[in-house]
Design an enzyme around this catalytic site. Structure first.
Site, mmCIF file in Angstrom:
data_model
loop_
_atom_site.group_PDB
_atom_site.id
_atom_site.type_symbol
_atom_site.label_atom_id
_atom_site.label_comp_id
_atom_site.label_asym_id
_atom_site.label_seq_id
_atom_site.Cartn_x
_atom_site.Cartn_y
_atom_site.Cartn_z
ATOM 1 C CG ASP A 1 -0.353 -0.333 2.260
ATOM 2 O OD1 ASP A 1 0.808 -1.144 2.584
ATOM 3 O OD2 ASP A 1 -1.062 -0.284 3.357
HETATM 4 C C1 LIG Z 1 6.157 14.565 16.461
HETATM 5 C C2 LIG Z 1 5.433 13.923 15.362
HETATM 6 C C3 LIG Z 1 5.506 12.531 15.434
HETATM 7 C C4 LIG Z 1 4.429 12.035 14.576
HETATM 8 C C5 LIG Z 1 4.937 10.342 14.142
HETATM 9 C C6 LIG Z 1 3.651 9.519 13.952
HETATM 10 C C7 LIG Z 1 4.051 8.063 13.820
HETATM 11 C C8 LIG Z 1 3.062 7.434 13.258
HETATM 12 C C9 LIG Z 1 2.061 6.934 14.002
HETATM 13 C C10 LIG Z 1 0.900 6.302 13.967
HETATM 14 C C11 LIG Z 1 0.734 6.295 12.478
HETATM 15 C C12 LIG Z 1 -0.600 6.179 12.081
HETATM 16 C C13 LIG Z 1 -0.892 6.600 10.409
HETATM 17 C C14 LIG Z 1 -0.262 5.981 9.711
HETATM 18 C C15 LIG Z 1 -1.029 4.825 8.959
HETATM 19 C C16 LIG Z 1 -0.042 3.712 8.585
HETATM 20 C C17 LIG Z 1 -0.908 2.222 8.915
HETATM 21 C C18 LIG Z 1 0.043 1.040 8.677
HETATM 22 O O1 LIG Z 1 0.866 0.977 9.421
HETATM 23 N N1 LIG Z 1 -0.123 0.182 7.603
HETATM 24 C C19 LIG Z 1 0.590 -0.693 7.282
HETATM 25 C C20 LIG Z 1 -0.192 -2.042 7.240
HETATM 26 O O2 LIG Z 1 -0.969 -2.031 6.229
HETATM 27 C C21 LIG Z 1 -1.488 -3.076 5.723
HETATM 28 O O3 LIG Z 1 -0.589 -4.049 5.314
HETATM 29 C C22 LIG Z 1 -0.870 -4.884 4.714
HETATM 30 C C23 LIG Z 1 -1.667 -4.584 3.720
HETATM 31 O O4 LIG Z 1 -2.207 -5.922 3.072
HETATM 32 C C24 LIG Z 1 -3.082 -4.176 4.197
HETATM 33 O O5 LIG Z 1 -3.759 -4.046 3.176
HETATM 34 C C25 LIG Z 1 -2.588 -3.171 4.890
HETATM 35 O O6 LIG Z 1 -3.629 -2.544 5.485
HETATM 36 C C26 LIG Z 1 1.371 -0.124 5.979
HETATM 37 O O7 LIG Z 1 1.753 -1.351 5.356
HETATM 38 C C27 LIG Z 1 2.502 0.946 6.408
HETATM 39 C C28 LIG Z 1 3.065 1.581 5.545
HETATM 40 C C29 LIG Z 1 4.009 2.616 6.145
HETATM 41 C C30 LIG Z 1 3.215 3.780 6.393
HETATM 42 C C31 LIG Z 1 3.975 4.881 6.919
HETATM 43 C C32 LIG Z 1 2.953 5.718 7.491
HETATM 44 C C33 LIG Z 1 3.979 7.087 7.911
HETATM 45 C C34 LIG Z 1 2.894 7.975 8.647
HETATM 46 C C35 LIG Z 1 3.596 9.126 9.382
HETATM 47 C C36 LIG Z 1 2.556 9.903 10.147
HETATM 48 C C37 LIG Z 1 3.007 11.394 10.523
HETATM 49 C C38 LIG Z 1 1.884 12.335 10.705
HETATM 50 C C39 LIG Z 1 2.356 13.192 11.704
HETATM 51 C C40 LIG Z 1 3.035 14.415 11.008
HETATM 52 C C41 LIG Z 1 3.428 15.422 11.832
#
Ligand SMILES: CCCCCCCC/C=C\CCCCCCCC(=O)N[C@@H](CO[C@@H]1OC[C@@H](O)[C@H](O)[C@H]1O)[C@H](O)/C=C/CCCCCCCCCCCCC
Ligand SMILES: O=c1ccn([C@@H]2O[C@H](COP(=O)(O)OP(=O)(O)O)[C@@H](O)[C@H]2O)c(=O)[nH]1
Length: 396
Positions: A235
């Site tokens: 994804d």
């Molecule tokens: C001081 C600021 C700090 C901010 C730090 C925040 C850290 C992140 C905290 C929570 C994250 C929630 C939002 C992100 C959603 C990611 C969901 C996820 O982990 N998905 C993984 C799994 O998905 C499944 O995988 C298998 C597939 O078959 C399924 O269909 C999927 O549903 C996915 O693979 C992950 C990928 C990497 C995502 C990276 C996200 C980075 C987000 C950063 C957010 C920062 C926001 C704040 C900005 C100031």
């Protein structure tokens, strides 16, 4: 001595800045959520919306599978096809799909069995044949546990404007019986929702693959579905492919309603820990920033800082900090629910604390145990997100 004091003062000021940033994040996510979610589209001419091919990858069954899949046969949308991809030809989900296809003969639905080995990611392998058969330019991937509202496809299609290449839904949880379901709701309604909304607001790639609508032509340009079979976080890489080509990736206004019939606290924890491992590998900065965006760690370190600078009681500070954080989470959850929260205030408090504490422990666990287990298969994540399957020796 003086330099130590200066260093501590500098550290205390830095921690207070992190604390202020956290409140800005909290408030921005609340306001953005109010603006972005639960929108109505009264002026849309539904008949003019483009056709959509919906890929449903299925493995095994759960008690809600029939009900969840049935919602896809009852959507208010002018043109769509359902492409059920069943990983194993002897899978019990085949009977459920067949019975729904018999019940709704007017809906364009097809079944594909066995998938095709195009990479390591089993979900991508499963969808590979269905993807090749998709007849519309808009392709949707929708996980097996998702339940749809009648108007969700309309909402997603409306968000697919000329600059947008991928529309995703923010994950949430349907109300089901029991504490485990409440805890899942708490996870997806608090920290996760806050970061998801913020990431969308700041155009950071956060698309979750459980419910995404994409332009097939762009995906084909990036090598098609098979190009993402080498990753487990397919994804993330798909959304990145759209961003790299100048397309916008946005979150629509309806939530992805996860309604799997099999749920428990340990299942939820294993799943979230798996996701954390993926996040750590995909976006390593989250290793540092994720703990710094949680109520307790931020509260504890800032309690020390305000005590050092202003001589305020750390305990009083921590209690007030936690109370306000809790109230903001409560407000967000009420908004996500679009009404009242479906469990008592006492349950909410208990769930909130367990979720906060569990979250920190899961973060630790995600670093201690790097291998990823998904639906009984074991994987090793390599740098850059490429994945390798780990085969364990069978002894007879
Ligand atoms: C001081 C600021 C700090 C901010 C730090 C925040 C850290 C992140 C905290 C929570 C994250 C929630 C939002 C992100 C959603 C990611 C969901 C996820 O982990 N998905 C993984 C799994 O998905 C499944 O995988 C298998 C597939 O078959 C399924 O269909 C999927 O549903 C996915 O693979 C992950 C990928 C990497 C995502 C990276 C996200 C980075 C987000 C950063 C957010 C920062 C926001 C704040 C900005 C100031
Ligand atoms: O070996 C697999 C594992 C998963 N899936 C499909 O991938 C989607 C997401 O699976 P799961 O719910 O286990 O992932 P999670 O949301 O927990 O990351 C579901 O539609 C599954 O049917 C699949 O086709 N083959």
């Amino acid at each position: 001595m003086e330099s130590l004091e200066l260093t501590l003062l500098g550290l205390a000021i830095l921690l207070m800045i992190v604390w202020c940033v956290n409140w800005c994040m909290h408030l921005s996510a609340l306001i953005y959520g109010k603006w972005r979610l639960h929108r109505q589209h009264p002026d849309v001419v539904v008949e003019e919306l483009p056709g959509i091919s919906i890929l449903k990858p299925l493995v095994g069954i759960d008690p809600n599978l029939f009900e969840n899949l049935e919602t896809f046969f009852n959507m208010k949308y002018p043109a769509y096809e359902l492409l059920f991809c069943i990983q194993d030809e002897f899978d019990a989900s085949r009977m459920i799909v067949q019975s729904l296809m018999d019940k709704y003969p007017a809906v364009d639905a097809k079944m594909f069995l066995g998938g095709k080995n195009v990479g390591i990611n089993p979900k991508i392998n499963n969808m590979a044949i269905g993807y090749e058969a998709a007849k519309f330019d808009l392709v949707m991937i929708s996980d097996s546990g998702i339940k749809m509202n009648e108007d969700t496809l309309i909402d997603m299609a409306v968000h697919m404007t000329s600059k947008v290449g991928l529309v995703h839904q923010m994950p949430y949880i349907c109300t089901r019986k029991g504490f485990a379901s409440n805890l899942e709701k708490m996870y997806f309604g608090s920290q996760h929702a806050k970061c998801y909304l913020l990431a969308d607001l700041m155009r950071i790639n956060c698309a979750t693959g459980m419910s995404v609508l994409m332009r097939k032509s762009v995906l084909d340009e990036a090598g098609g579905l098979k190009a993402f079979g080498q990753y487990l976080a397919e994804d993330f890489f798909m959304a990145q492919a759209f961003l790299d080509r100048g397309w916008r990736v946005i979150c629509c206004s309806r939530l992805a309603l996860q309604n799997s019939g099999t749920y428990s606290i340990s299942h939820h924890h294993r799943r979230i820990c798996r996701w954390m491992k993926l996040r750590n590998a995909m976006v390593p900065t989250t290793v540092l920033f994720e703990p710094l965006s949680l109520c307790m760690p931020v509260g504890i370190i800032t309690a020390w800082a305000v005590n050092y600078i202003f001589d305020i009681s750390p305990l009083t500070f921590l209690l007030v900090h936690t109370l306000i954080w809790f109230l903001l989470d409560y407000t967000r959850m009420k908004h996500l629910e679009h009404g009242s929260i479906p469990f008592s205030k006492f349950d909410f408090v208990v769930c909130w604390f367990i979720n906060e504490i569990g979250y920190m422990l899961l973060l630790l666990q995600s670093h201690l145990e790097p291998a990823i287990t998904w639906r009984g298969r074991h994987f090793k994540l390599k740098w850059g997100g490429v994945v390798e399957e780990i085969y364990t020796k069978q002894t007879v």
